[in-house]
Design an enzyme around this catalytic site. Structure first.
Site, PDB file in Angstrom:
ATOM      1  N   VAL A  14      53.775  50.781   0.296  1.00  0.00           N
ATOM      2  CA  VAL A  14      55.196  50.920   0.071  1.00  0.00           C
ATOM      3  C   VAL A  14      55.877  49.690  -0.259  1.00  0.00           C
ATOM      4  O   VAL A  14      56.454  49.560  -1.410  1.00  0.00           O
ATOM      5  CB  VAL A  14      55.794  51.648   1.178  1.00  0.00           C
ATOM      6  N   THR A  93      52.725  53.181  10.202  1.00  0.00           N
ATOM      7  CA  THR A  93      53.104  53.713  11.227  1.00  0.00           C
ATOM      8  C   THR A  93      51.886  54.880  11.311  1.00  0.00           C
ATOM      9  O   THR A  93      52.312  56.087  11.121  1.00  0.00           O
ATOM     10  CB  THR A  93      54.624  54.525  11.196  1.00  0.00           C
ATOM     11  N   LEU A 164      58.250  57.773  -3.181  1.00  0.00           N
ATOM     12  CA  LEU A 164      57.115  57.294  -4.297  1.00  0.00           C
ATOM     13  C   LEU A 164      55.916  57.968  -3.866  1.00  0.00           C
ATOM     14  O   LEU A 164      55.626  58.107  -2.515  1.00  0.00           O
ATOM     15  CB  LEU A 164      57.216  55.856  -4.482  1.00  0.00           C
ATOM     16  N   GLU A 166      51.890  57.822  -4.458  1.00  0.00           N
ATOM     17  CA  GLU A 166      51.007  56.714  -5.284  1.00  0.00           C
ATOM     18  C   GLU A 166      50.408  57.266  -6.496  1.00  0.00           C
ATOM     19  O   GLU A 166      50.249  58.494  -6.845  1.00  0.00           O
ATOM     20  CB  GLU A 166      49.991  56.663  -4.233  1.00  0.00           C
ATOM     21  N   LYS A 217      62.914  62.702   5.592  1.00  0.00           N
ATOM     22  CA  LYS A 217      61.648  62.280   4.936  1.00  0.00           C
ATOM     23  C   LYS A 217      60.457  63.073   5.453  1.00  0.00           C
ATOM     24  O   LYS A 217      59.450  63.429   4.675  1.00  0.00           O
ATOM     25  CB  LYS A 217      61.499  60.957   5.308  1.00  0.00           C
ATOM     26  N   CYS A 273      50.389  59.851   4.113  1.00  0.00           N
ATOM     27  CA  CYS A 273      51.623  60.405   4.534  1.00  0.00           C
ATOM     28  C   CYS A 273      51.639  62.119   5.096  1.00  0.00           C
ATOM     29  O   CYS A 273      52.127  62.446   6.013  1.00  0.00           O
ATOM     30  CB  CYS A 273      52.649  60.449   3.259  1.00  0.00           C
ATOM     31  N   PHE A 274      51.022  62.914   4.414  1.00  0.00           N
ATOM     32  CA  PHE A 274      51.143  64.309   4.687  1.00  0.00           C
ATOM     33  C   PHE A 274      50.850  64.709   6.049  1.00  0.00           C
ATOM     34  O   PHE A 274      51.523  65.243   6.898  1.00  0.00           O
ATOM     35  CB  PHE A 274      50.424  65.141   3.436  1.00  0.00           C
ATOM     36  N   GLN A 275      49.521  64.535   6.249  1.00  0.00           N
ATOM     37  CA  GLN A 275      48.934  64.746   7.500  1.00  0.00           C
ATOM     38  C   GLN A 275      49.896  64.034   8.787  1.00  0.00           C
ATOM     39  O   GLN A 275      50.093  64.766   9.715  1.00  0.00           O
ATOM     40  CB  GLN A 275      47.307  64.608   7.695  1.00  0.00           C
ATOM     41  N   ARG A 439      38.668  69.764  -8.086  1.00  0.00           N
ATOM     42  CA  ARG A 439      39.688  69.544  -8.668  1.00  0.00           C
ATOM     43  C   ARG A 439      40.127  70.420  -9.809  1.00  0.00           C
ATOM     44  O   ARG A 439      41.145  70.324 -10.413  1.00  0.00           O
ATOM     45  CB  ARG A 439      39.891  67.838  -8.993  1.00  0.00           C
TER      46      ARG A 439
HETATM   47  C1  UDX Z   1      53.315  61.891  -0.984  1.00  0.00           C
HETATM   48  C2  UDX Z   1      54.738  62.383  -1.387  1.00  0.00           C
HETATM   49  O1  UDX Z   1      54.496  63.136  -2.488  1.00  0.00           O
HETATM   50  C3  UDX Z   1      55.725  61.265  -1.549  1.00  0.00           C
HETATM   51  O2  UDX Z   1      56.991  61.734  -1.991  1.00  0.00           O
HETATM   52  C4  UDX Z   1      55.723  60.436  -0.124  1.00  0.00           C
HETATM   53  O3  UDX Z   1      56.533  59.239  -0.571  1.00  0.00           O
HETATM   54  C5  UDX Z   1      54.441  60.035   0.244  1.00  0.00           C
HETATM   55  O4  UDX Z   1      53.496  61.382   0.316  1.00  0.00           O
HETATM   56  P1  UDX Z   1      51.242  60.827  -2.171  1.00  0.00           P
HETATM   57  O5  UDX Z   1      50.701  60.982  -0.721  1.00  0.00           O
HETATM   58  O6  UDX Z   1      51.104  59.393  -2.784  1.00  0.00           O
HETATM   59  O7  UDX Z   1      53.019  61.002  -1.982  1.00  0.00           O
HETATM   60  O8  UDX Z   1      50.665  61.758  -3.285  1.00  0.00           O
HETATM   61  P2  UDX Z   1      50.950  63.159  -3.460  1.00  0.00           P
HETATM   62  O9  UDX Z   1      51.000  63.232  -5.102  1.00  0.00           O
HETATM   63  O10 UDX Z   1      52.165  63.631  -2.920  1.00  0.00           O
HETATM   64  O11 UDX Z   1      49.612  63.804  -3.294  1.00  0.00           O
HETATM   65  C6  UDX Z   1      49.294  64.106  -2.065  1.00  0.00           C
HETATM   66  C7  UDX Z   1      47.938  64.920  -1.809  1.00  0.00           C
HETATM   67  O12 UDX Z   1      48.040  66.233  -2.389  1.00  0.00           O
HETATM   68  C8  UDX Z   1      46.708  64.364  -2.838  1.00  0.00           C
HETATM   69  O13 UDX Z   1      45.746  64.368  -2.234  1.00  0.00           O
HETATM   70  C9  UDX Z   1      46.741  65.202  -4.082  1.00  0.00           C
HETATM   71  O14 UDX Z   1      45.685  65.433  -4.594  1.00  0.00           O
HETATM   72  C10 UDX Z   1      47.087  66.430  -3.256  1.00  0.00           C
HETATM   73  N1  UDX Z   1      47.823  67.626  -4.055  1.00  0.00           N
HETATM   74  C11 UDX Z   1      48.975  67.392  -4.630  1.00  0.00           C
HETATM   75  C12 UDX Z   1      47.304  68.687  -4.447  1.00  0.00           C
HETATM   76  O15 UDX Z   1      46.029  69.087  -3.849  1.00  0.00           O
HETATM   77  N2  UDX Z   1      47.931  69.867  -5.331  1.00  0.00           N
HETATM   78  C13 UDX Z   1      48.870  69.448  -5.931  1.00  0.00           C
HETATM   79  O16 UDX Z   1      49.371  70.443  -6.480  1.00  0.00           O
HETATM   80  C14 UDX Z   1      49.755  68.178  -5.664  1.00  0.00           C
HETATM   81  P1  ADP Z   2      52.084  51.709   3.961  1.00  0.00           P
HETATM   82  O1  ADP Z   2      51.457  52.667   2.940  1.00  0.00           O
HETATM   83  O2  ADP Z   2      53.104  52.354   4.662  1.00  0.00           O
HETATM   84  O3  ADP Z   2      52.844  50.478   3.108  1.00  0.00           O
HETATM   85  P2  ADP Z   2      50.035  49.658   4.404  1.00  0.00           P
HETATM   86  O4  ADP Z   2      49.286  49.901   5.644  1.00  0.00           O
HETATM   87  O5  ADP Z   2      49.498  49.904   3.111  1.00  0.00           O
HETATM   88  O6  ADP Z   2      51.050  50.872   4.793  1.00  0.00           O
HETATM   89  O7  ADP Z   2      50.840  48.454   4.801  1.00  0.00           O
HETATM   90  C1  ADP Z   2      51.689  48.069   5.907  1.00  0.00           C
HETATM   91  C2  ADP Z   2      51.426  46.670   6.076  1.00  0.00           C
HETATM   92  O8  ADP Z   2      52.274  45.895   7.098  1.00  0.00           O
HETATM   93  C3  ADP Z   2      50.150  45.995   6.184  1.00  0.00           C
HETATM   94  O9  ADP Z   2      49.749  44.882   5.299  1.00  0.00           O
HETATM   95  C4  ADP Z   2      50.296  45.206   7.647  1.00  0.00           C
HETATM   96  O10 ADP Z   2      49.534  44.236   7.617  1.00  0.00           O
HETATM   97  C5  ADP Z   2      51.788  44.911   7.680  1.00  0.00           C
HETATM   98  N1  ADP Z   2      52.244  44.731   8.931  1.00  0.00           N
HETATM   99  C6  ADP Z   2      52.121  45.428  10.123  1.00  0.00           C
HETATM  100  N2  ADP Z   2      52.954  44.981  11.062  1.00  0.00           N
HETATM  101  C7  ADP Z   2      53.303  43.605  10.767  1.00  0.00           C
HETATM  102  C8  ADP Z   2      54.016  42.614  11.086  1.00  0.00           C
HETATM  103  N3  ADP Z   2      54.869  42.934  12.636  1.00  0.00           N
HETATM  104  N4  ADP Z   2      54.560  41.614  10.355  1.00  0.00           N
HETATM  105  C9  ADP Z   2      53.847  41.474   9.162  1.00  0.00           C
HETATM  106  N5  ADP Z   2      53.418  42.521   8.506  1.00  0.00           N
HETATM  107  C10 ADP Z   2      53.055  43.681   9.428  1.00  0.00           C
END
Ligand code: UDX
Ligand code: ADP
Length: 459
Positions: A14, A93, A164, A166, A217, A273-275, A439
């Site tokens: 993120v 988180t 966003l 991924e 969110k 995120c979802f779970q 898929r």
């Molecule tokens: C999601 C939310 O879309 C995004 O807004 C939020 O900020 C973070 O969580 P992300 O997890 O990156 O984003 O991907 P997403 O495209 O939402 O897909 C999540 C999962 O659902 C994937 O495993 C995807 O393959 C699956 N999926 C999605 C399906 O199986 N079917 C679908 O129609 C859409």
């Molecule tokens: P997200 O998908 O939410 O971006 P990530 O695990 O990819 O989650 O990224 C979170 C990042 O935050 C990790 O790279 C981790 O090292 C960093 N992080 C966690 N706690 C701290 C902190 N106190 N100071 C600086 N970086 C931190």
């Protein structure tokens, strides 16, 4: 308050892409992304853009444009915080793995550490922006820590959740459906709004109170996940009734009230995120004693777990009820295409199930590295890490994975899998050559024409 310097704590999936786009669109603002993880920062600074720690189409170009100009990646956390007018918190988180709320509640220790660190070093007023997904009312926790442990400077806390997805992070950031800002202080909200107004039309920037923003969110992700579980539950019904889930999805999606997006049946949703957010929502509802609400949303997760198990069991059943010693090719390990992220990927759980049955798995994924795949499996602690390494191999090509395999499973919808030479694959596999399409990526008629035994979700 005019923002001249931004710090972002957390250079992950993120923080990294979001700050890159903010810096790209606001060349007059200095954006510094900090992380404790040195190798991650090193990778963000790599001169070879293929080495960036996050794979996102288009990210390399944005980084190339802004890095060194007004975008910086560093481990000097304190310096960046001290100098910034605005600090984004973008740390992980994860779901708690211990104590009260284990397996459900969000673990806020990283957020709290950030708040304490900000309070510790700040000698001037700052706007603190929550980017990480968090439970409702976390802003109150952050504010309380800042006010009680700070040096008497003023802090305004805003919630600005990131939507966003991924794999499409850059287009999502550059052309967002909406930007959500929750807060109480009008001037602080305006400061953050002005950063986004550099490229987002004002009418797409929504402001709400803090709690609505934090909850929105979780609810957005819960609704999206619910759609996937809804269509996945129907996929099972399709398999027994002769209906085709893609046709059903298309037919219902034409109703503008339902809409056609996010209705693709799959082996199950994954991602960070979802779970996590669903569990979080369930936990919050339970903690307010809203049992029916909690049970309702929990079903979305249960269906998702069921879908993954069902897929693994289908593989075993089709292959004459035993996969012991049989080679199964896995095409894909990431939780969706166009990312190297594997968090909660369905592939991990399907593999774990098959490894329990002593299958030999050969995995190919275009972007996921071998050490990550073993890390994912070892984390489940279902068997020793030596055993994982002896049963599962990671290979460099789809054809290598498929050679001498009894079955092949598609776990991620990477485009390149569509264009493989499927005749060559068929010729190299043991017969009957089974394909399990998690898929719905391939064309049944073509595969059956080549002589595969083809199974796809929801047909
Ligand atoms: C999601 C939310 O879309 C995004 O807004 C939020 O900020 C973070 O969580 P992300 O997890 O990156 O984003 O991907 P997403 O495209 O939402 O897909 C999540 C999962 O659902 C994937 O495993 C995807 O393959 C699956 N999926 C999605 C399906 O199986 N079917 C679908 O129609 C859409
Ligand atoms: P997200 O998908 O939410 O971006 P990530 O695990 O990819 O989650 O990224 C979170 C990042 O935050 C990790 O790279 C981790 O090292 C960093 N992080 C966690 N706690 C701290 C902190 N106190 N100071 C600086 N970086 C931190």
């Amino acid at each position: 308050m005019e923002i001249k310097k931004i710090a972002c704590i957390g250079a992950g999936y993120v923080g990294g892409p979001t700050m890159s786009v903010i810096a790209q669109k606001n060349p007059h603002i200095q954006v510094t992304v900090v992380d404790l993880n040195e190798s991650r920062i090193e990778a963000w600074n790599s001169s070879d853009l293929e080495e960036l720690p996050v794979y996102e189409p288009g990210l390399d170009a944005v980084v190339a444009e802004a890095r060194g100009r007004n975008l910086f990646f560093t481990t000097e956390v304190e310096k960046a915080i001290e100098e910034a007018d605005m600090v984004f918190i973008s740390v992980n988180t994860p779901t708690k793995t211990y104590g009260k709320g284990k397996g459900q509640a969000a673990d806020l220790k990283f957020i709290e550490l950030c708040a304490r660190q900000i309070a510790d070093v700040a000698t001037s007023s700052k706007i603190i922006v929550e980017k990480s997904t968090i439970p409702v009312r976390t802003a109150a926790t952050i504010k309380s820590i800042l006010d009680h442990t700070g040096k008497g400077v003023q802090f305004h806390v805003l919630s600005n959740p990131e939507f966003l997805a991924e794999g499409t992070a850059i287009p999502d950031l550059q052309n967002p459906d909406r930007i959500l800002i929750g807060g109480e202080d009008e001037a602080a909200i305006q400061s953050l709004k002005s950063i986004y107004e550099a490229w987002v039309p004002s009418e797409r920037i929504i402001s709400t109170n803090l709690w609505s923003s934090e909850l929105s969110k979780l609810v957005a992700n819960a609704f999206l996940a619910q759609r996937v579980s809804s269509i996945n539950s129907i996929s099972e019904l399709c398999e027994v009734t002769g209906a085709n889930v893609d046709e059903v999805a298309h037919a219902i999606g034409q109703d503008t009230r339902i809409g056609s997006k996010f209705l693709k049946a799959s082996v199950g949703f994954g991602g960070s995120c979802f779970q996590k957010d669903l569990l979080n929502l369930v936990y919050i509802a339970r903690s307010y004693n809203l049992i029916e609400v909690a049970n309702y949303w929990e079903q979305v997760i249960l269906i998702n777990d069921h879908q993954k198990t069902r897929f693994a069991e289908k593989i075993i059943r089709s292959m004459y009820n035993t996969v012991n010693g049989k080679k199964i090719a896995f095409l894909g390990w990431a939780f969706k295409k166009n990312t190297n992220d594997t968090r909660e990927s369905a592939a991990i759980y399907v593999a774990d199930h098959l490894l329990d049955e002593q299958a030999n798995i050969a995995v190919y994924d275009p972007k996921v590295q071998e050490n990550q795949i073993f890390k994912d499996l070892d984390y489940l602690a279902s068997r020793s890490s030596e055993e994982n390494r002896s049963l599962l191999k990671v290979v460099n090509y789809s054809y290598e994975a498929a050679k001498d395999a009894h079955g092949l499973a598609i776990l991620t919808e990477w485009d390149e899998f569509k264009d493989l030479d499927w005749k060559r694959i068929k010729d190299s596999m043991k017969k009957p050559a089974f394909v399990f399409d998690g898929r719905k990526l391939l064309d049944r008629r073509k595969l059956e024409g080549l002589g595969f035994v083809y199974y796809a979700i929801g047909e």
